[in-house]
Design a protein around this motif. Structure first.
Motif, short mmCIF file in Angstrom:
data_model
loop_
_atom_site.label_atom_id
_atom_site.label_comp_id
_atom_site.label_asym_id
_atom_site.label_seq_id
_atom_site.Cartn_x
_atom_site.Cartn_y
_atom_site.Cartn_z
N VAL A 70 0.85 -1.21 0.00
CA VAL A 70 0.00 0.00 0.00
C VAL A 70 0.88 1.26 0.00
O VAL A 70 0.55 2.27 -0.63
CB VAL A 70 -0.95 0.01 1.23
CG1 VAL A 70 -1.63 1.36 1.40
CG2 VAL A 70 -1.98 -1.10 1.10
N LEU A 71 2.04 1.18 0.69
CA LEU A 71 2.96 2.32 0.78
C LEU A 71 3.89 2.43 -0.43
O LEU A 71 4.74 3.34 -0.49
CB LEU A 71 3.79 2.23 2.07
CG LEU A 71 3.03 2.44 3.38
CD1 LEU A 71 3.90 2.07 4.57
CD2 LEU A 71 2.56 3.89 3.51
N GLY B 141 1.65 -11.89 2.00
CA GLY B 141 0.75 -10.77 2.24
C GLY B 141 0.87 -9.71 1.17
O GLY B 141 -0.13 -9.16 0.71
N ALA B 142 2.12 -9.44 0.77
CA ALA B 142 2.36 -8.44 -0.28
C ALA B 142 1.78 -8.90 -1.62
O ALA B 142 1.15 -8.12 -2.34
CB ALA B 142 3.85 -8.17 -0.41
N LEU C 227 -7.36 -8.33 -0.20
CA LEU C 227 -7.90 -7.93 1.10
C LEU C 227 -8.09 -6.42 1.21
O LEU C 227 -7.33 -5.65 0.64
CB LEU C 227 -6.97 -8.38 2.23
CG LEU C 227 -7.01 -9.86 2.65
CD1 LEU C 227 -6.01 -10.08 3.77
CD2 LEU C 227 -8.39 -10.30 3.08
N SER C 228 -9.10 -6.01 1.97
CA SER C 228 -9.32 -4.59 2.21
C SER C 228 -8.34 -4.09 3.28
O SER C 228 -7.73 -4.89 3.98
CB SER C 228 -10.75 -4.35 2.70
OG SER C 228 -10.93 -4.95 3.96
N ALA D 201 -6.62 -6.09 6.58
CA ALA D 201 -5.17 -6.13 6.78
C ALA D 201 -4.82 -5.65 8.19
O ALA D 201 -3.98 -6.25 8.87
CB ALA D 201 -4.47 -5.24 5.75
N GLY D 202 -5.48 -4.59 8.64
CA GLY D 202 -5.25 -4.07 9.99
C GLY D 202 -5.62 -5.06 11.06
O GLY D 202 -4.95 -5.18 12.09
N ALA D 203 -6.68 -5.81 10.82
CA ALA D 203 -7.16 -6.80 11.79
C ALA D 203 -6.14 -7.91 12.02
O ALA D 203 -6.06 -8.48 13.11
CB ALA D 203 -8.48 -7.39 11.34
N CYS D 204 -5.34 -8.21 11.00
CA CYS D 204 -4.35 -9.29 11.11
C CYS D 204 -3.30 -9.00 12.18
O CYS D 204 -2.75 -9.92 12.78
CB CYS D 204 -3.64 -9.50 9.77
SG CYS D 204 -4.68 -10.19 8.47
#
Length: 238
Positions: A32-33, A144-145, A151-152, A156-159
């Motif tokens: 994302v970054l 993940g990348a 995934l939203s 991703a934050g929930a992981c």
């Protein structure tokens, strides 16, 4: 034996599985970054630090000065100095290059697993303990990348919550069998709440809480030779 490479490898399995899940969140955020999956995996295998990587990657993404990047990651990861000092008291005789290799692999979970062992820690055992978590952390990051488009951001934050669950699972059994460990955790929780109330940054909070709680316990309940001596335990020594 209890301190063989295979014994370390076995102890590292649950950490590696937890790392795979948690590092997927890092891989997602890195893409994302603006990082490529291979770049994210390279950061993971060379750093092996969750909070440090999240902060460092964010700083790189906004083109922060190198000095700020170094200082931030040093502050966030300063607790590893304390963990290394603590582990060095339990090590068998090792060479400088062996200690450098072990230092690379020190993380919160690996430290917790190693410090909970009775007796002296061997280089082979530590290498076994480090092997799978490093593989899990790096592979999870790449996975993940690579799956970032599936995934939203919320998912991703929930992981990232998985890391706290894994750490609790490692520490609770130790707290149940050792009251001083439970006391140390309690003090750390109270200090952490104080740091949050004072609105300290997460990096400084971690350092202050670790130094104060560990320092207090070292003063009130210093570890004697019998604490790390299985022979002493068998003879009922305190």
């Amino acid at each position: 034996g209890a301190m063989s490479y295979q014994a370390g490898l076995k102890l590292g399995v649950p950490i590696a599985l937890g790392y795979f899940a948690v590092s997927m969140a890092y891989g997602l955020s890195a893409v994302v970054l603006g990082f490529r999956p291979l770049e994210a995996a390279l950061i993971s295998i060379t750093n092996l630090t969750s909070a440090g990587q999240f902060a460092g990657t964010s700083l790189i993404a906004v083109a922060a000065p190198l000095s700020e990047l170094i200082l931030t990651t040093l502050v966030i990861n300063a607790r590893y100095f304390l963990m290394a000092l603590s582990l060095s008291q339990k090590l068998e005789k090792t060479s400088l290059w062996q200690r450098l290799l072990m230092a690379y692999g020190i993380t919160d979970e690996i430290f917790a697993a190693a410090i909970g062992q009775s007796g002296r820690l061997s280089f082979a055992f530590m290498m076994g303990l480090i092997t799978l978590p490093v593989a899990g952390w790096t592979a999870g990051t790449y996975a993940g990348a690579a799956a970032s488009s599936l995934l939203s951001a919320e998912a991703a934050g929930a992981c990232s919550v998985a890391m706290y669950g894994m750490f609790i699972a490692i520490l609770v059994p130790k707290a149940r069998q050792d009251h001083s460990a439970a006391l140390c955790m309690g003090i750390a929780c109270i200090l952490s709440l104080c740091a949050w109330w004072l609105q300290l940054s997460s990096g400084w909070s971690v350092i202050l809480v670790t130094v104060l709680s560990a320092g207090f316990m070292a003063w009130m309940h210093p570890e004697t030779d019998s604490d790390t001596d299985p022979e002493g335990e068998r003879h009922g020594l305190e």
